[in-house]
Scaffold this active site. Structure first.
Site, short mmCIF file in Angstrom:
data_model
loop_
_atom_site.label_atom_id
_atom_site.label_comp_id
_atom_site.label_asym_id
_atom_site.label_seq_id
_atom_site.Cartn_x
_atom_site.Cartn_y
_atom_site.Cartn_z
N ASP A 24 26.72 -103.60 48.94
CA ASP A 24 28.38 -103.75 49.70
C ASP A 24 29.11 -102.54 49.26
O ASP A 24 30.38 -102.72 49.48
CB ASP A 24 28.97 -105.05 48.82
CG ASP A 24 28.83 -104.94 47.49
OD1 ASP A 24 27.90 -104.83 46.70
OD2 ASP A 24 30.11 -105.10 46.71
N HIS A 25 28.39 -101.57 48.70
CA HIS A 25 29.42 -100.35 48.11
C HIS A 25 30.07 -99.47 49.25
O HIS A 25 31.04 -98.81 49.13
CB HIS A 25 28.56 -99.51 47.50
CG HIS A 25 27.72 -100.23 46.15
ND1 HIS A 25 26.74 -100.99 46.59
CD2 HIS A 25 27.79 -99.84 45.05
CE1 HIS A 25 26.16 -101.54 45.27
NE2 HIS A 25 26.96 -100.50 44.39
N GLY A 26 29.42 -99.84 50.53
CA GLY A 26 30.22 -98.98 51.56
C GLY A 26 31.50 -99.26 51.70
O GLY A 26 32.45 -98.39 52.26
N TYR A 145 34.17 -108.61 35.87
CA TYR A 145 34.09 -106.95 35.08
C TYR A 145 35.40 -107.10 34.14
O TYR A 145 36.52 -107.66 34.59
CB TYR A 145 34.12 -105.79 35.97
CG TYR A 145 32.83 -105.77 36.77
CD1 TYR A 145 31.83 -104.91 36.05
CD2 TYR A 145 32.67 -106.44 37.96
CE1 TYR A 145 30.60 -104.90 36.70
CE2 TYR A 145 31.44 -106.27 38.64
CZ TYR A 145 30.50 -105.54 38.16
OH TYR A 145 29.38 -105.33 38.81
N ARG A 147 38.11 -104.50 33.22
CA ARG A 147 38.84 -103.36 33.77
C ARG A 147 40.38 -103.43 33.08
O ARG A 147 41.19 -103.38 33.93
CB ARG A 147 38.81 -103.35 35.35
CG ARG A 147 37.43 -103.41 35.46
CD ARG A 147 36.38 -102.14 35.65
NE ARG A 147 35.26 -102.02 35.79
CZ ARG A 147 34.51 -102.14 37.15
NH1 ARG A 147 35.25 -102.36 38.29
NH2 ARG A 147 33.28 -102.26 37.23
N LYS A 176 27.64 -112.54 37.15
CA LYS A 176 27.26 -111.12 37.02
C LYS A 176 28.11 -110.48 36.08
O LYS A 176 29.37 -110.42 36.31
CB LYS A 176 27.09 -110.66 38.19
CG LYS A 176 26.67 -109.09 38.26
CD LYS A 176 27.01 -108.34 39.72
CE LYS A 176 27.09 -106.98 39.82
NZ LYS A 176 27.23 -106.45 40.94
N GLY A 201 23.57 -103.62 37.56
CA GLY A 201 22.91 -102.46 37.32
C GLY A 201 23.69 -101.31 36.65
O GLY A 201 23.27 -100.42 36.07
N GLY A 202 25.26 -101.29 37.05
CA GLY A 202 26.06 -100.20 36.53
C GLY A 202 25.79 -98.82 37.12
O GLY A 202 25.19 -98.83 38.38
N GLY A 229 22.10 -102.16 42.20
CA GLY A 229 22.69 -101.61 43.43
C GLY A 229 22.00 -100.23 43.43
O GLY A 229 20.96 -99.73 43.74
N ARG A 230 23.12 -99.01 43.35
CA ARG A 230 22.83 -97.53 43.46
C ARG A 230 21.66 -97.24 42.54
O ARG A 230 20.80 -96.12 42.98
CB ARG A 230 24.21 -96.97 42.98
CG ARG A 230 24.43 -96.87 41.62
CD ARG A 230 25.71 -96.31 41.40
NE ARG A 230 26.87 -97.67 41.53
CZ ARG A 230 28.00 -97.45 41.72
NH1 ARG A 230 28.67 -96.22 41.60
NH2 ARG A 230 28.93 -98.32 41.89
#
Length: 266
Positions: A24-26, A145, A147, A176, A201-202, A229-230
Site C-alpha cells: 500500500d506504499h504507493g 505505531y 509516532r 501489527k 518489516g520496518g 513490505g519494502r
C-alpha cells in the site's frame, strides 16, 4: 463458526503463522521501486506462498489473478496519508468495510499513529471501523505505531505493549507493531494481548540475514506472523525471499544456515 472466524481461517491459510505482504506504499510515497508493476510483484509474492497482500481499493483490479483460494487473500487498507502532507502522520479513512466486501476482501486494515497530533481522530476511526467489522463479520488488522516525535519511542517495549493492548480493547482481531529489538522484550508485547501479534518489516534493512533473524526472534517470542513490505518487494528475488520467510514461519528447518543468505543479499 462465525463469518469472521471463517475469514480468519482463510488468512492463516498455510500455517498458524501469518505472512502478510503490504503493498500500500504507493499512496504514501508514490510508485517506488518494486511497486511500479503491481501484477508482476503480486505474482512473485504469490509464488513465495505469502498468505495475504495489503493494497488500497483502486489497485485490487490489477492483481485479481493473484488472489483467491490458490493465491493470496486480500486485505484492503482503509486509511491513508501522503509524505507530501503538512502532517504525514495523520491518517484519514479513504474507504469502508462495505466497499472492501464488494471487492472480495478477506480482511481490512487501519493505520494509527499514537502520540501524534491526529491520534484522537485516528482512534475514533479505528473504533468505528471495528464496529463496522463486527457488524459484517470482517476481520480487522490494526497497524499500530508510536509516532510521538521521539525515534526511540517507535521501538519502546512499554509503548508498543500499550499500542497492542489498545488495538485489542478497541476491537481489532490482529495487531501489527514494530519489533522491540529483542525476544525478551517482545515477549512482553505478545503476552499483553490475546489477539495475534504480527511484526512490521520496518525500513529497508542492510541484509537479509538481519531481516530473517528478526523474524526468528519475534516468532520465538510469540509473534503470530509478519507483515513484510519494502524488505520483500524491493529485494532482487522477492519470490525466493518469500519462500524462505515462509519456511521460517512454518518452522521448517532450512538445509543449512548459509541458505538464508546465499545469493539473496541486498
Amino acid at each position: 463458526m462465525t463469518g469472521k472466524q471463517i475469514r480468519l481461517k482463510r488468512l492463516f491459510k498455510h500455517s498458524d503463522r501469518l505472512f502478510i505482504a503490504p503493498m500500500d506504499h504507493g499512496v504514501t510515497v508514490g510508485p517506488v521501486q518494486g511497486l511500479t508493476d503491481m501484477p508482476l510483484m503480486a505474482g512473485l509474492i504469490r509464488a513465495g506462498r505469502a498468505d495475504a497482500v495489503v493494497v488500497h481499493k483502486g489497485l485490487v483490479n490489477q492483481i485479481t489473478d493473484c488472489l483467491g483460494a490458490n493465491g493470496c487473500e486480500l486485505i484492503v487498507h482503509l486509511s491513508a496519508s501522503t509524505s507530501l502532507a503538512p502532517d504525514p502522520n495523520r491518517k484519514e479513512l479513504v474507504s469502508s468495510v462495505e466497499h472492501a466486501i464488494r471487492l472480495g476482501a478477506t480482511a481490512v486494515s487501519v493505520h494509527v499513529n499514537l502520540g501524534s497530533a491526529g491520534e484522537p481522530a485516528m482512534l475514533k476511526d479505528l473504533g468505528m471501523i471495528a464496529d463496522s467489522c463486527a457488524s459484517w463479520s470482517m476481520p480487522l488488522l490494526a497497524m499500530m505505531y508510536v509516532r510521538d516525535g521521539n525515534k526511540e519511542s517507535e521501538y519502546d517495549p512499554a509503548k508498543i505493549k500499550h499500542a497492542a493492548r489498545l488495538a485489542e480493547e478497541v476491537g481489532a482481531d490482529i495487531v501489527k507493531v514494530n519489533y522491540t529489538g529483542s525476544a525478551e522484550t517482545f515477549a512482553e508485547v505478545t503476552g499483553a494481548v490475546k489477539i495475534p501479534v504480527v511484526i512490521a518489516g520496518g525500513p529497508k534493512m542492510s541484509s537479509v540475514n538481519e531481516l530473517l533473524d528478526m523474524i526468528e526472534e519475534s516468532t520465538a517470542a510469540g509473534a503470530r506472523g509478519v507483515a513484510i513490505g519494502r524488505n520483500l518487494f524491493q529485494h532482487p528475488d522477492p519470490a525466493r525471499l518469500a519462500r524462505i520467510i515462509r519456511q521460517i514461519l512454518d518452522q521448517k528447518p532450512l538445509r543449512q544456515r548459509s541458505e538464508k543468505i546465499a545469493i539473496i543479499n541486498f
